[in-house]
Enzyme design. Structure first.
Site, PDB file in Angstrom:
ATOM      1  CB  CYS A  42     -68.878 -19.481  -8.246  1.00  0.00           C
ATOM      2  SG  CYS A  42     -67.728 -18.161  -7.812  1.00  0.00           S
TER       3      CYS A  42
ATOM      4  CG  HIS B 214     -71.916 -16.849 -10.942  1.00  0.00           C
ATOM      5  ND1 HIS B 214     -72.479 -17.311  -9.769  1.00  0.00           N
ATOM      6  CD2 HIS B 214     -70.662 -16.432 -10.622  1.00  0.00           C
ATOM      7  CE1 HIS B 214     -71.610 -17.162  -8.774  1.00  0.00           C
ATOM      8  NE2 HIS B 214     -70.504 -16.637  -9.268  1.00  0.00           N
TER       9      HIS B 214
ATOM     10  CD  GLU C 189     -75.769 -18.329 -10.704  1.00  0.00           C
ATOM     11  OE1 GLU C 189     -75.116 -17.718  -9.822  1.00  0.00           O
ATOM     12  OE2 GLU C 189     -75.251 -19.183 -11.458  1.00  0.00           O
TER      13      GLU C 189
END
Length: 231
Positions: free
Chosen positions: A86, A203, A205
């Site tokens: 990002c 994302h 994660e």
């Protein structure tokens, strides 16, 4: 093995990445402040998402001019893997480590939602655990995720298979309707020419454990660790 997590004023996904690396993948990771000038002790680095310096000037522009970026470039030149997520992707383009630019979303609004991505290549340190053409589910959270590159650059990226992910529907089809930000060719992630630097707007994660709704992102971190182990 220790992986650096590069932090700037305004980084806000650093602890999420730290959790995934240490508690889910099971490797050592260290948060590293932007004033650091030596990353030689690390085997790789991740630049997490957030709003470095409040996205003043342009997203990632100020962070790309901080002392640590020269160190990131140095270890990238050595072949160590670098992932920018990002705002990290924005920083990598602003610093010249990746081609193209991230502009304001076609509809200028912050988008925070799940997206489907098609894996375009498995020939990278970040995608080796996937199958080419596989559709995965990863969330986005950005306002400046509209990827742009000139036609010559796009052509080279296609020829050399430097696109890692595209926004698609559940069946893997590229359509305008599923493009959340207006990115050219529905591009969600790309590689550098040496294939050891990747930037992506979604994302991973936030999709590394099934309790979150998807664990598809975990394989990006596992691929990175496997690459480091095999170097």
């Amino acid at each position: 093995m220790t992986i650096a997590i590069i932090e700037f004023g305004g980084s806000n996904c650093n602890l999420d990445v730290l959790h995934v690396l240490e508690d889910v993948v099971g490797v050592d990771a260290e948060r590293v402040w932007y004033k650091e000038t030596d990353l030689d002790r690390f085997e790789g680095a991740i630049i997490p998402g957030g709003f470095s310096y409040g996205d003043y000037l342009r997203s990632g522009a100020i962070a790309s001019r901080t002392p640590i970026i020269n160190s990131v470039k140095k270890i990238a030149d050595e072949g160590k893997p670098i992932m920018g997520i990002c705002n990290g992707f924005q920083i990598l383009t602003e610093s010249g480590l990746l081609n193209g630019a991230l502009m304001t979303n076609k509809y200028p609004k912050f988008r925070c939602e799940w997206t489907n991505l098609r894996v375009e290549t498995t020939d990278s340190p970040f995608t080796s655990a996937f199958k080419e053409g596989e559709v995965i589910r990863i969330p986005i959270a950005h306002m400046d995720g509209n990827f742009y590159a000139d036609e010559a650059t796009l052509s080279t990226m296609e020829d050399e298979k430097l696109v890692t992910f595209r926004y698609v529907d559940k069946e893997g089809r590229v359509t305008d309707e599923v493009n959340p930000n207006g990115s050219q060719e529905n591009i969600a992630g790309i590689l550098n020419g040496k294939r050891n630097v990747m930037g992506l707007m979604p994302h991973p994660e936030r999709a590394a454990e099934s309790i979150l709704g998807s664990n598809d992102g975990l394989r990006m971190f596992q691929s990175m660790v496997e690459y480091i182990n095999n170097r």
